[in-house]
Design a protein around this motif. Structure first.
Motif, PDB file in Angstrom:
ATOM      1  N   ALA A 227       0.814  -1.210   0.000  1.00 17.89           N
ATOM      2  CA  ALA A 227       0.000   0.000   0.000  1.00 17.89           C
ATOM      3  C   ALA A 227       0.854   1.270   0.000  1.00 17.89           C
ATOM      4  CB  ALA A 227      -0.921   0.003   1.218  1.00 17.89           C
ATOM      5  N   LEU A 228       2.168   1.110   0.016  1.00 20.77           N
ATOM      6  CA  LEU A 228       3.036   2.284   0.034  1.00 20.77           C
ATOM      7  C   LEU A 228       2.886   3.068  -1.272  1.00 20.77           C
ATOM      8  CD1 LEU A 228       6.335   0.884   1.575  1.00 20.77           C
ATOM      9  CD2 LEU A 228       4.833   2.595   2.580  1.00 20.77           C
ATOM     10  N   LYS A 229       2.582   4.339  -1.164  1.00 15.06           N
ATOM     11  CA  LYS A 229       2.343   5.144  -2.348  1.00 15.06           C
ATOM     12  C   LYS A 229       3.108   6.471  -2.320  1.00 15.06           C
ATOM     13  CE  LYS A 229      -0.782   2.420  -4.245  1.00 15.06           C
ATOM     14  NZ  LYS A 229      -0.586   1.737  -5.531  1.00 15.06           N
ATOM     15  N   ASP A 230       3.926   6.716  -1.302  1.00  9.90           N
ATOM     16  CA  ASP A 230       4.601   8.007  -1.234  1.00  9.90           C
ATOM     17  C   ASP A 230       5.732   8.068  -2.258  1.00  9.90           C
ATOM     18  OD1 ASP A 230       6.726   6.593  -0.163  1.00  9.90           O
ATOM     19  OD2 ASP A 230       6.395   7.274   1.887  1.00  9.90           O
ATOM     20  N   ARG A 231       6.272   9.272  -2.452  1.00 10.03           N
ATOM     21  CA  ARG A 231       7.266   9.454  -3.511  1.00 10.03           C
ATOM     22  C   ARG A 231       8.530   8.620  -3.299  1.00 10.03           C
ATOM     23  NH1 ARG A 231       8.502  13.871  -7.864  1.00 10.03           N
ATOM     24  NH2 ARG A 231      10.500  13.051  -8.537  1.00 10.03           N
ATOM     25  N   PRO A 232       9.125   8.612  -2.102  1.00 15.68           N
ATOM     26  CA  PRO A 232      10.335   7.789  -1.933  1.00 15.68           C
ATOM     27  C   PRO A 232      10.099   6.311  -2.263  1.00 15.68           C
ATOM     28  CG  PRO A 232      10.116   9.315  -0.109  1.00 15.68           C
ATOM     29  CD  PRO A 232       8.845   9.402  -0.884  1.00 15.68           C
ATOM     30  N   ALA A 233       8.968   5.768  -1.816  1.00 14.07           N
ATOM     31  CA  ALA A 233       8.669   4.366  -2.105  1.00 14.07           C
ATOM     32  C   ALA A 233       8.473   4.154  -3.602  1.00 14.07           C
ATOM     33  CB  ALA A 233       7.429   3.915  -1.346  1.00 14.07           C
ATOM     34  N   THR A 234       7.841   5.113  -4.262  1.00 17.08           N
ATOM     35  CA  THR A 234       7.621   5.017  -5.700  1.00 17.08           C
ATOM     36  C   THR A 234       8.935   5.102  -6.457  1.00 17.08           C
ATOM     37  OG1 THR A 234       5.462   6.072  -5.399  1.00 17.08           O
ATOM     38  CG2 THR A 234       6.293   5.930  -7.634  1.00 17.08           C
ATOM     39  N   GLU A 235       9.842   5.948  -6.002  1.00 18.51           N
ATOM     40  CA  GLU A 235      11.160   6.034  -6.624  1.00 18.51           C
ATOM     41  C   GLU A 235      11.937   4.731  -6.456  1.00 18.51           C
ATOM     42  OE1 GLU A 235      12.730   9.485  -4.712  1.00 18.51           O
ATOM     43  OE2 GLU A 235      11.990  10.864  -6.266  1.00 18.51           O
ATOM     44  N   ARG A 236      11.785   4.102  -5.298  1.00 17.14           N
ATOM     45  CA  ARG A 236      12.451   2.813  -5.093  1.00 17.14           C
ATOM     46  C   ARG A 236      11.827   1.730  -5.970  1.00 17.14           C
ATOM     47  NH1 ARG A 236      12.618   4.945   0.309  1.00 17.14           N
ATOM     48  NH2 ARG A 236      10.659   3.906   0.845  1.00 17.14           N
ATOM     49  N   LEU A 237      10.512   1.825  -6.188  1.00 14.23           N
ATOM     50  CA  LEU A 237       9.853   0.886  -7.096  1.00 14.23           C
ATOM     51  C   LEU A 237      10.398   1.056  -8.516  1.00 14.23           C
ATOM     52  CD1 LEU A 237       7.737  -1.183  -7.912  1.00 14.23           C
ATOM     53  CD2 LEU A 237       6.010   0.636  -7.852  1.00 14.23           C
ATOM     54  N   PHE A 238      10.574   2.300  -8.926  1.00 19.18           N
ATOM     55  CA  PHE A 238      11.164   2.604 -10.238  1.00 19.18           C
ATOM     56  C   PHE A 238      12.553   1.972 -10.337  1.00 19.18           C
ATOM     57  CE2 PHE A 238      12.958   6.340 -12.940  1.00 19.18           C
ATOM     58  CZ  PHE A 238      12.896   5.566 -14.089  1.00 19.18           C
ATOM     59  N   LYS A 239      13.354   2.140  -9.290  1.00 20.41           N
ATOM     60  CA  LYS A 239      14.701   1.561  -9.275  1.00 20.41           C
ATOM     61  C   LYS A 239      14.639   0.044  -9.356  1.00 20.41           C
ATOM     62  CE  LYS A 239      18.963   1.246  -6.565  1.00 20.41           C
ATOM     63  NZ  LYS A 239      19.668   1.609  -5.308  1.00 20.41           N
ATOM     64  N   SER A 240      13.671  -0.544  -8.665  1.00 19.42           N
ATOM     65  CA  SER A 240      13.527  -1.995  -8.684  1.00 19.42           C
ATOM     66  C   SER A 240      13.253  -2.516 -10.087  1.00 19.42           C
ATOM     67  CB  SER A 240      12.391  -2.418  -7.748  1.00 19.42           C
ATOM     68  OG  SER A 240      12.152  -3.801  -7.840  1.00 19.42           O
ATOM     69  N   ILE A 241      12.374  -1.830 -10.822  1.00 22.89           N
ATOM     70  CA  ILE A 241      12.070  -2.256 -12.196  1.00 22.89           C
ATOM     71  C   ILE A 241      13.301  -2.114 -13.087  1.00 22.89           C
ATOM     72  CG2 ILE A 241      10.629  -1.834 -14.227  1.00 22.89           C
ATOM     73  CD1 ILE A 241       8.449  -0.802 -12.320  1.00 22.89           C
ATOM     74  N   LEU A 242      14.066  -1.037 -12.892  1.00 20.52           N
ATOM     75  CA  LEU A 242      15.292  -0.856 -13.676  1.00 20.52           C
ATOM     76  C   LEU A 242      16.314  -1.948 -13.363  1.00 20.52           C
ATOM     77  CD1 LEU A 242      15.811   3.026 -13.611  1.00 20.52           C
ATOM     78  CD2 LEU A 242      14.809   1.615 -15.422  1.00 20.52           C
ATOM     79  N   LEU A 243      16.366  -2.363 -12.109  1.00 22.22           N
ATOM     80  CA  LEU A 243      17.267  -3.464 -11.748  1.00 22.22           C
ATOM     81  C   LEU A 243      16.816  -4.764 -12.412  1.00 22.22           C
ATOM     82  CD1 LEU A 243      17.866  -2.741  -7.946  1.00 22.22           C
ATOM     83  CD2 LEU A 243      19.595  -2.691  -9.756  1.00 22.22           C
ATOM     84  N   LYS A 244      15.506  -5.008 -12.438  1.00 23.15           N
ATOM     85  CA  LYS A 244      14.998  -6.203 -13.108  1.00 23.15           C
ATOM     86  C   LYS A 244      15.309  -6.152 -14.604  1.00 23.15           C
ATOM     87  CE  LYS A 244      10.731  -6.069 -11.479  1.00 23.15           C
ATOM     88  NZ  LYS A 244       9.342  -6.488 -11.182  1.00 23.15           N
ATOM     89  N   LYS A 245      15.223  -4.960 -15.179  1.00 21.97           N
ATOM     90  CA  LYS A 245      15.587  -4.801 -16.585  1.00 21.97           C
ATOM     91  C   LYS A 245      17.049  -5.193 -16.799  1.00 21.97           C
ATOM     92  CE  LYS A 245      17.058  -1.031 -18.488  1.00 21.97           C
ATOM     93  NZ  LYS A 245      17.258   0.329 -19.086  1.00 21.97           N
TER      94      LYS A 245
END
Length: 326
Positions: A227-245
């Motif tokens: 349920a985390l939706k704040d900007r820092p968590a979203t930025e970490r989610l972005f980083k996670s997808i880039l790592l998976k890439k």
């Protein structure tokens, strides 16, 4: 020979369910287990309850609250097992889950075992529910883990799915090869996804064990990490997808692989707009580096999806965002 299985359970304020979760492990038909519980700074009665459970196979590690990935890594650092089973403190395993998966992995060394997940709400009896037919379409045995991952991510234009991490049983040899938990992306909704992306790619195959289950507890009122939706968590989610890439593209850069990652980025770009406009634009830049893709219809009812076709997804999202704020 019955190899030791390490069951790693991180817990934070889990007094309501931790005993039931423990019972689902202690009652397993496979008996050569160690249970490592990391009490991640709980402020409720979790620790008192744990201390009432008398079992020689349970080790309790107390630490200040540092987050679930850190807790799992602490558990991993203390594990002695040949196989690793992660388990959330409010979820359950079918009683034969570990035995069936250990036997399967003995037949397929260097593979990862996975089972179906049964979702159930807090007020329901988990035994009354069945696995999702949609999710089960993505579960199968294969000696091509990279293609399994691409299919799971929607690279074959099948919508994609997810696997709840408790469904896996992983040999420690694979974990030693792929490395531990990436604390830099914690907390975010996808830290498990990044971890098991590496695990799957480090394996030589996937073994699907049918008719044994992981039971995933859902809540009508969301209070979980997802349920985390704040900007820092979203930025970490972005980083996670880039790592998976990065992980995936080391193995394959086919159009299917590119599409799989692009769809995850597209979903995030749409979701973050217009609340975090600059972040959304940064995500779109990364999408354009991969290729040119049409944005999927935005989430919501038929009206907002029709609007997006006529006025574009950005303007439709602005309207949706204003409505949701009201």
């Amino acid at each position: 020979m019955h190899e030791l299985v390490s069951v790693i359970i991180p817990v934070y304020n889990g007094e309501k369910y931790i005993i039931q979760t423990l019972e689902s492990v202690l009652n397993q038909t496979y008996h050569n287990l160690e249970i490592i519980i990391i009490n991640d700074g709980s402020t409720d009665n979790t620790l008192k309850l744990l201390e009432t459970v008398k079992s020689e196979i349970i080790t309790i590690i107390n630490q200040e609250n540092k987050g679930v990935s850190h807790a799992k890594q602490v558990g991993l650092n203390n594990a002695k097992g040949h196989f690793i089973q992660y388990l959330d403190a409010d979820d359950l395993l079918s009683l034969d889950k570990i035995e069936v998966q250990v036997n399967a992995l003995k037949q397929h060394p260097n593979s990862i075992a996975v089972c179906s997940t049964i979702h159930f709400f807090d007020h329901e009896n988990h035994l009354n529910n069945v696995p999702s037919e949609y999710e089960d379409k993505f579960l199968y045995s294969t000696d091509s883990p990279v293609d399994f991952l691409i299919n799971l991510y929607g690279g074959n234009r099948n919508g994609g799915s997810m696997i709840q991490p408790n469904a896996f049983l992983t040999p420690i040899s694979i974990i030693n090869k792929m490395g531990g938990w990436d604390i830099s992306i914690s907390p975010c909704p996808d830290e498990d996804g990044e971890y098991f992306c590496r695990a799957i790619l480090a394996s030589e195959g996937i073994v699907y064990t049918s008719n044994t289950y992981n039971y995933y507890r859902k809540f009508l009122k969301k209070n979980s990490l997802s349920a985390l939706k704040d900007r820092p968590a979203t930025e970490r989610l972005f980083k996670s997808i880039l790592l998976k890439k990065e992980h995936l593209f080391k193995h394959k850069q086919t159009e299917q692989a590119k599409y799989a990652i692009a769809q995850q980025l597209i979903s995030l770009a749409v979701e973050t707009y217009p609340k975090y406009t600059s972040l959304s634009e940064n995500i779109i830049e990364e999408i354009n580096k991969i290729g040119t893709y049409s944005f999927l219809p935005i989430s919501g009812g038929p009206m907002i999806q029709k609007l997006s076709k006529f006025i574009g997804w950005r303007l439709a999202r602005k309207i949706q965002y204003k409505i949701n704020k009201k």
